[in-house]
Design an enzyme around this catalytic site. Structure first.
Site, mmCIF file in Angstrom:
data_model
loop_
_atom_site.group_PDB
_atom_site.id
_atom_site.type_symbol
_atom_site.label_atom_id
_atom_site.label_comp_id
_atom_site.label_asym_id
_atom_site.label_seq_id
_atom_site.Cartn_x
_atom_site.Cartn_y
_atom_site.Cartn_z
ATOM 1 N N ASP A 109 34.086 37.576 -69.946
ATOM 2 C CA ASP A 109 34.064 36.722 -68.756
ATOM 3 C C ASP A 109 32.637 36.437 -68.283
ATOM 4 O O ASP A 109 32.393 36.169 -67.128
ATOM 5 C CB ASP A 109 34.905 37.314 -67.623
ATOM 6 C CG ASP A 109 34.386 38.665 -67.172
ATOM 7 O OD1 ASP A 109 33.518 39.248 -67.878
ATOM 8 O OD2 ASP A 109 34.842 39.153 -66.130
ATOM 9 N N HIS A 156 19.725 35.064 -32.925
ATOM 10 C CA HIS A 156 20.013 36.497 -32.997
ATOM 11 C C HIS A 156 18.814 37.415 -32.776
ATOM 12 O O HIS A 156 18.983 38.545 -32.326
ATOM 13 C CB HIS A 156 20.715 36.843 -34.323
ATOM 14 C CG HIS A 156 19.789 36.975 -35.492
ATOM 15 N ND1 HIS A 156 19.385 35.897 -36.237
ATOM 16 C CD2 HIS A 156 19.170 38.056 -36.032
ATOM 17 C CE1 HIS A 156 18.570 36.322 -37.192
ATOM 18 N NE2 HIS A 156 18.426 37.613 -37.090
ATOM 19 N N GLU A 164 15.397 40.611 -28.910
ATOM 20 C CA GLU A 164 14.722 41.777 -29.454
ATOM 21 C C GLU A 164 13.239 41.510 -29.707
ATOM 22 O O GLU A 164 12.401 42.345 -29.435
ATOM 23 C CB GLU A 164 15.421 42.172 -30.768
ATOM 24 C CG GLU A 164 14.914 43.424 -31.431
ATOM 25 C CD GLU A 164 15.168 44.695 -30.617
ATOM 26 O OE1 GLU A 164 15.884 44.604 -29.593
ATOM 27 O OE2 GLU A 164 14.626 45.741 -30.987
ATOM 28 N N ASP A 165 12.922 40.334 -30.193
ATOM 29 C CA ASP A 165 11.565 40.088 -30.686
ATOM 30 C C ASP A 165 10.714 39.159 -29.835
ATOM 31 O O ASP A 165 9.579 38.880 -30.182
ATOM 32 C CB ASP A 165 11.629 39.506 -32.118
ATOM 33 C CG ASP A 165 12.221 40.496 -33.108
ATOM 34 O OD1 ASP A 165 12.295 41.683 -32.758
ATOM 35 O OD2 ASP A 165 12.604 40.084 -34.210
ATOM 36 N N ASP A 213 22.052 37.834 -41.743
ATOM 37 C CA ASP A 213 20.710 38.315 -41.409
ATOM 38 C C ASP A 213 20.170 39.168 -42.563
ATOM 39 O O ASP A 213 19.059 38.968 -43.050
ATOM 40 C CB ASP A 213 20.820 39.140 -40.114
ATOM 41 C CG ASP A 213 19.509 39.767 -39.691
ATOM 42 O OD1 ASP A 213 18.474 39.082 -39.767
ATOM 43 O OD2 ASP A 213 19.522 40.936 -39.257
ATOM 44 N N HIS A 239 13.594 32.221 -40.699
ATOM 45 C CA HIS A 239 14.595 33.288 -40.828
ATOM 46 C C HIS A 239 15.866 32.902 -40.069
ATOM 47 O O HIS A 239 16.976 33.004 -40.586
ATOM 48 C CB HIS A 239 14.003 34.597 -40.313
ATOM 49 C CG HIS A 239 14.988 35.720 -40.178
ATOM 50 N ND1 HIS A 239 15.644 36.262 -41.256
ATOM 51 C CD2 HIS A 239 15.437 36.388 -39.087
ATOM 52 C CE1 HIS A 239 16.454 37.241 -40.830
ATOM 53 N NE2 HIS A 239 16.354 37.326 -39.520
HETATM 54 MN MN MN Z 1 17.013 38.928 -38.103
#
Ligand code: MN
Length: 500
Positions: free
Chosen positions: A263, A74, A78-79, A142, A50
């Site tokens: 188009d 990123h 948090e994780d 993300d 990811h």
């Molecule tokens: Mn993420």
């Protein structure tokens, strides 16, 4: 879709990284990989895939090494067990600041039972937290990967996420002029929000394009020869097929008759200078008859989001109708990846804040001269991507929305205020009665004086008493909003009237 690797990030893009940048990105990757060790995505892949995908998207849209490093990192605070302080120690305050911005963006819990309220808040949340545009761009990357892997998310969540993506994230990508990203996000959402029409549109397109691929190849070669013969300098010619979601909207307008969507395929001619654009257009028209009313000069009259190009629809080779788009390399880069900034000002001027992130409502050509300099500067910086990162990034760091702050009620509602606003302004912004009865204020749970300054993103709790019904006259000395002022004044005017 194959899983991206570190090598993909390092080798993508036209300008190679300096060895210093390469080291930074490699270190950020190693750091993220170690931190997320043993974690898996719902797809079963290692979590770091990811992070890599976010990093690669950022590279593709031309972001600098520090933003890419922040993208790789990123989800770490948090994780995982690793803290922001450790990131700051290792990578410095700028990268830590970006990572922190993303973490905060993900943390805001929104109240609101009604979907509309929720989306409105989400839009504002972006503004509140987006003191640095780079944070928003990482967030978009993300979300793109989360959408690409949405099939692994439980069914009942898919629709909510897709709706949020199409109404908020795709809008923001569009506003920032990152056309490629917007197109892909919309198509991914389309698949989950309207599976039947998605399948139908996809099928129509595939059938129609079956011989289309070969046709495009032939046309590209033909145009190249003709333009060469006339001595036009060409940087690139390629064909592009319309994104499905956009195609579906066109189809609806034409009774789902794909032959009437002119188009569906477009030939793009990329040339060095603006003069070459008009010259090429002339040659194309000399060779193939243009369709009346379909010649569009977005170079002289750019679209509201800054898009520039010449468009024409011609009766092309082999009796087929097709669109030709002609633009300079700079215009092309801007339309695919650019941060078209001038809408911020045109739209703000015309519509006020509330409508900022709604669909294209701005009118081009309304940019006030004062801001125009800023816009031009940003465009200039944009052209320098890769060559002078430092200055470009400085430009991006200009606060996304100057002179405005957003503060939160304890329940999470967002209150928009001018810079330097005080708790009394905040109180009156909620309701005049809250203003009148205010006796104290807590900011981020600490008691503060009523004349203190509220900062962007703070949570403000106004303390009131029931039997107090009057404002204090002193407040007029420090309140910033005309709303608060007029409510306070009115109270005192009433007083004089009763006395007389
Ligand atoms: Mn993420």
């Amino acid at each position: 879709m194959t899983t991206p690797t570190l090598k993909d990030i390092l080798t993508t893009g036209s300008t190679p990284f300096s060895s210093e940048d390469e080291k930074l990105i490699t270190e950020a990757y190693t750091f993220a990989e170690t931190a997320h060790k043993n974690q898996k995505r719902r797809s079963g892949e290692p979590y770091v895939t990811h992070c890599l995908s976010v990093g690669l998207t950022l590279r593709e849209i031309g972001m600098d090494a520090r933003t890419i490093a922040a993208g790789l990192l990123h989800d770490v605070p948090e994780d995982t067990e690793v803290t922001l302080t450790e990131i700051e120690k290792k990578f410095g305050s700028e990268i830590a600041y970006l990572v922190d911005g993303i973490t905060k963006l993900g943390k805001i819990k929104l109240r609101g039972t009604k979907e509309e309220l929720y989306l409105e808040n989400l839009r504002k949340m972006f503004l509140a937290m987006a003191r640095d545009i780079r944070v928003v761009i990482i967030k978009l990357a993300d979300r793109l990967h989360n959408m690409r892997t949405l099939e692994h998310v439980p069914r009942e969540k898919q629709e909510r996420i897709a709706r949020e993506t199409i109404e908020v994230y795709a809008q923001i990508a569009n506003r920032l002029g990152i056309g490629e990203l917007k197109g892909e996000l919309e198509d991914l959402c389309f698949r989950y929000l309207d599976p039947e029409n998605y399948a139908l549109t996809k099928k129509l397109q595939e059938t129609y394009l079956k011989e289309g691929d070969l046709y495009i190849t032939r046309i590209v070669a033909l145009f190249k020869t003709e333009l060469d013969k006339e001595g036009v300098r060409i940087l690139n010619i390629h064909g592009r097929t319309k994104h499905l979601y956009r195609l579906f909207h066109k189809l609806k307008k034409h009774d789902m008759d794909i032959a009437r969507v002119y188009d569906l395929v477009a030939i793009r001619i990329i040339v060095p200078e603006i003069a070459d654009c008009y010259e090429s257009l002339g040659i194309v028209h000399k060779l193939y008859r243009p369709m009346v009313g379909r010649i569009k000069d977005y170079i002289s009259l750019p679209k509201p989001n800054g898009y520039q190009s010449l468009h024409t629809t011609i009766f092309g080779p082999e009796g087929r109708i097709l669109e030709v788009q002609i633009r300079t390399q700079k215009m092309h880069d801007e339309s695919e990846y650019g941060i078209a900034a001038h809408w911020i000002y045109t739209e703000k001027e015309r519509r006020g804040w509330r409508n900022l992130f709604f669909k294209n409502r701005a009118t081009p050509g309304k940019t006030p001269p004062k801001e125009l300099a800023w816009v031009n500067q940003l465009k200039e910086w944009q052209r320098e991507i890769g060559r002078n990162d430092e200055e470009f990034m400085q430009g991006l760091k200009i606060e996304f929305f100057k002179n405005h702050i957003f503060a939160f009620t304890p329940k999470g509602d967002i209150i928009e205020l001018p810079e330097d606003a005080t708790p009394i302004d905040f109180a009156y912004a909620i309701h005049s009665e809250i203003g009148h009865r205010a006796v104290g204020a807590k900011v981020d749970r600490k008691m503060v004086p009523l004349d203190s300054r509220i900062e962007n993103g703070q949570v403000v709790d106004i303390l009131t008493v029931k039997d107090k019904k009057r404002p204090s006259r002193d407040w007029l000395n420090f309140v910033k909003t005309s709303n608060a002022k007029s409510h306070i004044r009115r109270e005192f005017r009433n007083e004089f009237r009763t006395k007389e």
